[in-house]
Design a protein around this motif. Structure first.
Motif, PDB file in Angstrom:
ATOM      1  N   MET A 146       0.896  -1.333  -0.139  1.00  0.00           N
ATOM      2  CA  MET A 146      -0.021   0.019  -0.192  1.00  0.00           C
ATOM      3  C   MET A 146       0.969   1.277  -0.014  1.00  0.00           C
TER       4      MET A 146
ATOM      5  N   ILE B  94       1.535   3.352  -3.416  1.00  0.00           N
ATOM      6  CA  ILE B  94       0.705   4.022  -4.028  1.00  0.00           C
ATOM      7  C   ILE B  94       0.951   5.602  -3.487  1.00  0.00           C
ATOM      8  N   LYS B  95       1.710   5.677  -2.546  1.00  0.00           N
ATOM      9  CA  LYS B  95       2.095   7.018  -1.938  1.00  0.00           C
ATOM     10  C   LYS B  95       3.244   7.688  -2.899  1.00  0.00           C
TER      11      LYS B  95
ATOM     12  N   SER C 115     -11.786  -6.909  -6.890  1.00  0.00           N
ATOM     13  CA  SER C 115     -11.170  -7.066  -5.294  1.00  0.00           C
ATOM     14  C   SER C 115     -11.048  -8.580  -5.262  1.00  0.00           C
TER      15      SER C 115
ATOM     16  N   GLY D 246      -3.137   1.384  -6.740  1.00  0.00           N
ATOM     17  CA  GLY D 246      -4.485   1.878  -5.800  1.00  0.00           C
ATOM     18  C   GLY D 246      -5.197   2.528  -7.189  1.00  0.00           C
TER      19      GLY D 246
ATOM     20  N   GLU E 180     -12.569   3.767  -4.495  1.00  0.00           N
ATOM     21  CA  GLU E 180     -11.063   3.299  -4.161  1.00  0.00           C
ATOM     22  C   GLU E 180     -11.001   1.915  -4.061  1.00  0.00           C
ATOM     23  N   THR E 181      -9.914   1.245  -4.834  1.00  0.00           N
ATOM     24  CA  THR E 181      -9.488   0.182  -4.616  1.00  0.00           C
ATOM     25  C   THR E 181      -8.155   0.105  -4.210  1.00  0.00           C
ATOM     26  N   SER E 182      -7.828  -0.946  -3.449  1.00  0.00           N
ATOM     27  CA  SER E 182      -6.523  -0.905  -2.773  1.00  0.00           C
ATOM     28  C   SER E 182      -5.964  -2.422  -2.811  1.00  0.00           C
TER      29      SER E 182
ATOM     30  N   ASP F  37      -4.810  -4.214  -0.760  1.00  0.00           N
ATOM     31  CA  ASP F  37      -5.368  -5.423   0.214  1.00  0.00           C
ATOM     32  C   ASP F  37      -6.550  -6.014  -0.027  1.00  0.00           C
TER      33      ASP F  37
ATOM     34  N   ILE G  56      -5.644  10.168  -4.049  1.00  0.00           N
ATOM     35  CA  ILE G  56      -4.605   9.174  -3.707  1.00  0.00           C
ATOM     36  C   ILE G  56      -3.371   9.670  -4.338  1.00  0.00           C
TER      37      ILE G  56
END
Lengths: 244, 244, 244, 244, 244, 244, 244
Positions: free
Chosen positions: B26, B29-30, B113, B131, B146-148, B150, B161
């Motif tokens: 995750m 994404i940043k 997902s 993301g 939003e999908t992530s 995890d 994001i």
């Protein structure tokens, strides 16, 4: 340097969200042979500085035709590059067979990226160790793409990869805004100049150590002959002497 | 920082019941490009701040049409994002072919997902490093998801994001309660303002570095043209000067 | 804390005969959202305290209908929970299709356990990181089950799992002996009270942050509407003020 | 020497973008038996310095016919070399069966490289531990190729690999520019001289310890007989004595 | 305690010829619920001391009917036990279907051992963490078997496994020689007494916390009802008071 | 001795280009039983010094007939040797069935090498731990081959492998040049003498502890009988006494 | 004792050419129950000293009939032994079905060795932890074989394996030369005496703790009854008392 505990395979994330093995694979390109790509409104050109493993060997070609409207050169692990080249040729051929028309170059580059992505998400594989420059023609004119081991690809006005590519990049950054309306021959001279700016002083530039290929609106993909390259090189030398 | 002994793969639980590899993914994404999503009662908008690997390269698009009623942008590992994008397009197409109607956007996000979950429970895979923001229209109006990595997904009124997304988030939190009844153009201005608030001062905002797309009750998914974006940007500059 | 040398995967026994990875997976539930289940002679109820990742997001539902006589809520890894939910729906549907009648809830919960067991005995998988509460109706009346990452399941009179579930448990232990003959509405009030007792003081309880569903002898599975929940909540507040 | 943490398998990149396991495999060639390849305009020749594991054993052949126009010798892991030899023979035969004509030598060498590449990108395999010299004839005349464990191949005017190959290389570098128009016999003498220059003083050179094979425009691939080799060797000895 | 370097998986032998992982798996049984098995000439009985995860939960059954002449209870990992139970039922059913007669209990227990053996010889599996007691009837009368994670099985006159089983074992050792000619009811009293001797003083013994099942020459497998168990328990209490 | 970090499996190259696991496997031969092979122009002979695990056991045969013109003995891991023996018999039989003629011994030995190579290039296998001597007859007369765990094979005039083989080798080196024209019986005496020279003084040589087999131009493969061997042994003893 | 770095799995060779995991597996036999095998010219006998896990349990049989002319007993991991036993029975049956005659015992033992070899050359398996004694009859009379975890097998005149087997071996070594012409009953006495010599003084020898089976020229495989064994045992006691 201490080893990171997260750089052993390409499916382990570092706490900062990086995949080190993919980043390391990208280093392989920096040790490869120099590749230059650039384009005007009508033409795209690839030029490479070839290497020979010894005085006794032929120069090794890293510039290939993929289809009549697409060409590729690569820098990095040669075996990986050859495999990619073979894959692209097959895909281009299949497309032509199925659709009766040439594949769009960006679509083909996208297919390569999809294939490369798989190598970055399996624990029993490694990312490809090769960067490719692809030139191609579609209805909007010529394009230059770079593909990379992280399965990403970019479109460029002009680009250089491989060993000592920084000088070629600097040359291209200074001049790329003038490329748009250049003639085929003028553009070739820029390509060769970019190659020359990155070549070590003890490397002999000639019709076998330098490869150049072109594709354009009226020009199917073709290699320049050894003689054409040497003519360009001697033209450059004379120009330089004049400058001096 | 000491390495946790439980963060080597995504199938090892820490004693506190965490899966570190998923959390690390995750983080990717940043470091990606900024993505903004927001909606009114009638429209949903995605806006991205594009990047170029060098001065010589074109800006890289991270905003895609999935279907005539669904769009997606992503932040993180581009190769993973492209793969997801391709998957969603195929699923949307298959659904339309089978059912003769558009797929519900939340259903499509759920499929993504499900696919992402598999990557979090196999020792030979890694979680996706990307993301996504998805906008879509169903009979209740527009949605922003939003999908992530995890394999979770969330619905938002407004969301940002990617790199430096905090400023955009702050802007959205201040203003999202006013979005419900805004016109298409007013909503676009909020999207671009949110992007602008997160852009570094030395980043040039123009019709190629900013992408905007919209979907709405009366509006199939469409990209704003370069000119439309630049018009919005100059409108903002004038407004700011006035403010100053 | 020192790492145990036996806690790296779910197929390694510790010298004391424990499988630590399974125990760690059970910790994931303690970080999930609060879930409460309880039953009278005629009804079974699930209630959850929903979470939103930010002020800008919608509350995320963790309570699902499986079939007209079975419902489920879960706490822990959302992606795992969604996968389980999908599995149970398919199994329930298949059963109905094959046998022309509803599947017995305990049988369905047993199928889930069988599936979960597999994840605890393969070196390339991980135990699910989710605990589920399942309510269902069979010819003996309503039932409440809990399933757990160790592939075990239990039947309860009343149960609470997830973050801060201890207060809800204490509430239920005090009151469960009075549930047997309660009406639908009285039972709902106990469910919401149990949720409330575990909610942090700064969490707003409303028709979206609290979800409640019921199944009973004369009641197919159904969700309470937002308004019904808010009515119950305000009823509770008034009652408390009276108590004070 | 400290172990690099990146040299355990051939799918792990070092931070500098190298694959150490492939580089180590290439060291195996340096311990193999000496192989020499060279060509004139009309002929290509392979010569090897054979070894015997003991006084009681026959010399071991490492020079093989692949097809009537292609031959191969190898240095390194004999078992890997035999496997490669078998593969090439099958491929050449299949090609002839399908196309009714001889396979182009470079195409065959390319096929070998494709096969070798696979060994460098799977975690459960190892790169081949063998280097091959291949001579072959196509419509442009004879060629000499070297293939290597990194799945790369090169074309040479003249080349030497294996134990103590440096002396042979030096000999070839001094003389290769004179090879173009030499007769078959003159070229054989150069091949044997190159072998001799790398042979240790205590190694007996005779018709069994030295193998020579030739292919040419008018000459299908054939081995020199023991007698022919001994004749050449004695001719060389006399010439040397004269020189002295 | 230092970790043995040979106890990581069930396919690594220690220098003394032990497989530690299998031995560790056998420890899991010691933490399971108490199971007692015993037999006379005409009857075999299983009795278990059930557990509930909390005051709010029902007691969890670990005693199952496999076929009309075979029953099973287990101690250890419940999920493994359920899986085994399911397997035995299917095997018994298949046998009856194929042969038209009941499977011999020892043959069925042998099948379970064969299945369990596989889990002890694969690196990607773990030994089952459960011990089972099986009672069954064949033409020689009733039998009591114990199966264990090491894939071994034993026949017993009387046996106890699970937490605090030592007291039950001691009771059985003192009395088993008197069992041969006991009536059904007398044997049940011994079974319950054995369970009682191992129960902690704070455990309430009642018709739900204790399960008893019987099979015999004239008695197909059947569970004692809650009432029958409670009758036996009160009978015991009175007897004890008398003794005191 | 320190462990090399490169000797854990047979697919890891050392920095010097060695595969240690293959080299270690070759050490297993040195602990095996003594095998001797030798040939004249017309005959090839194998002789072994058999071992018995204890006084109570029969001597264990390591000398086998493969086909009427081929025989094999081996030294090292008996189980591997038996497997190889079985493989060769099947291959020889298949060949005879398909081609109606005997397989060439070198071709058969080559097939064994191909099979052995596979064991040296897979991470989940190990190299064979056995060395074989093979005698066989083709149109050029008898041959003696040695195969080795590194999948290589050699042709010999005379050879000895196994425990304490150095004395036998020394004997053979002194005498092999006289073997060419010896009669069957003279050659047998040399074989037995070679075996005897390597036998420890406390080993009893008799018709069961020594095995001898022969194949020749006029002699299908056959074992010497116990009596023939004892006759040869007593002949040798008398000769020695005479010498003394 | 320091751990060898080469003893982790059965596919890793030590630098001395040993496979430690196989050697460790052989240690398991030393902890198994005592097995004795011996033969005269006409009969072969197996005898075992059975164990019971507790006073409450039946003695566990380790002696099985494979076919009417072959029997087996084993020492070591019982689960492995049962699996082997099942395999041999199936093979014997298949052979009889296909060929209409009994399988040769050595051939059957060879099949077991082939199966066991596979377990010693795969990284995901472990060698069997069991040693077997096999008696069988062919046209040459009775035979006694021992098979071992290293996939080797031996023929014996008389043999003992398992816990404290040294005393039995010593007994057999002293007497085996007298066995050839003994009657069935005399041979049985030797078998039981050998078992007795290895039994601990506190072990009760009776018709259930000792098993004996015989096969012979005129005797299909059969077990001695409990009574026959006890008769032999009491005969021995009387004889001893007389000796004393």
């Amino acid at each position: 340097m201490l080893k990171s505990p997260y750089d052993t395979d390409c499916i382990t994330w570092s706490p900062q969200g990086r995949l080190f093995q993919i980043e390391y694979a990208m280093e392989a390109i920096k040790q490869g042979s120099l590749c230059v790509g650039l384009k005007s409104n009508d033409y795209a050109i690839l030029a490479t500085l070839n290497r020979a493993p010894s005085k006794l060997a032929e120069y090794q070609q890293k510039l290939y035709e993929i289809d009549e409207h697409i060409g590729l050169c690569f820098s990095g692990l040669t075996a990986d590059g050859r495999l990619i080249c073979k894959y692209l040729r097959t895909e281009a051929l299949n497309y032509k067979y199925t659709h009766g028309t040439n594949i769009n170059p960006q679509r083909l580059v996208g297919k390569l990226s999809d294939k490369a992505q798989i190598k970055t998400q399996r624990h029993s594989k490694r990312p490809y160790g090769v960067g490719c420059l692809v030139i191609g023609l579609d209805e909007n004119g010529p394009h230059v793409y770079e593909t990379s081991p992280d399965a990403n690809f970019y479109e460029y006005y002009a680009v250089a990869i491989g060993a000592r590519c920084q000088s070629a990049k600097t040359y291209l950054e200074k001049n790329y805004e003038t490329f748009s309306n250049l003639s085929k021959d003028e553009l070739i001279i820029h390509a060769v100049k970019a190659v020359k700016s990155s070549a070590q002083s003890d490397v002999e530039l000639n019709g076998r150590s330098v490869s150049v290929a072109i594709v354009g609106r009226d020009t199917p993909f073709k290699f320049l002959t050894s003689d054409e390259i040497e003519a360009t090189l001697s033209q450059l030398s004379q120009a330089m002497e004049v400058e001096v």
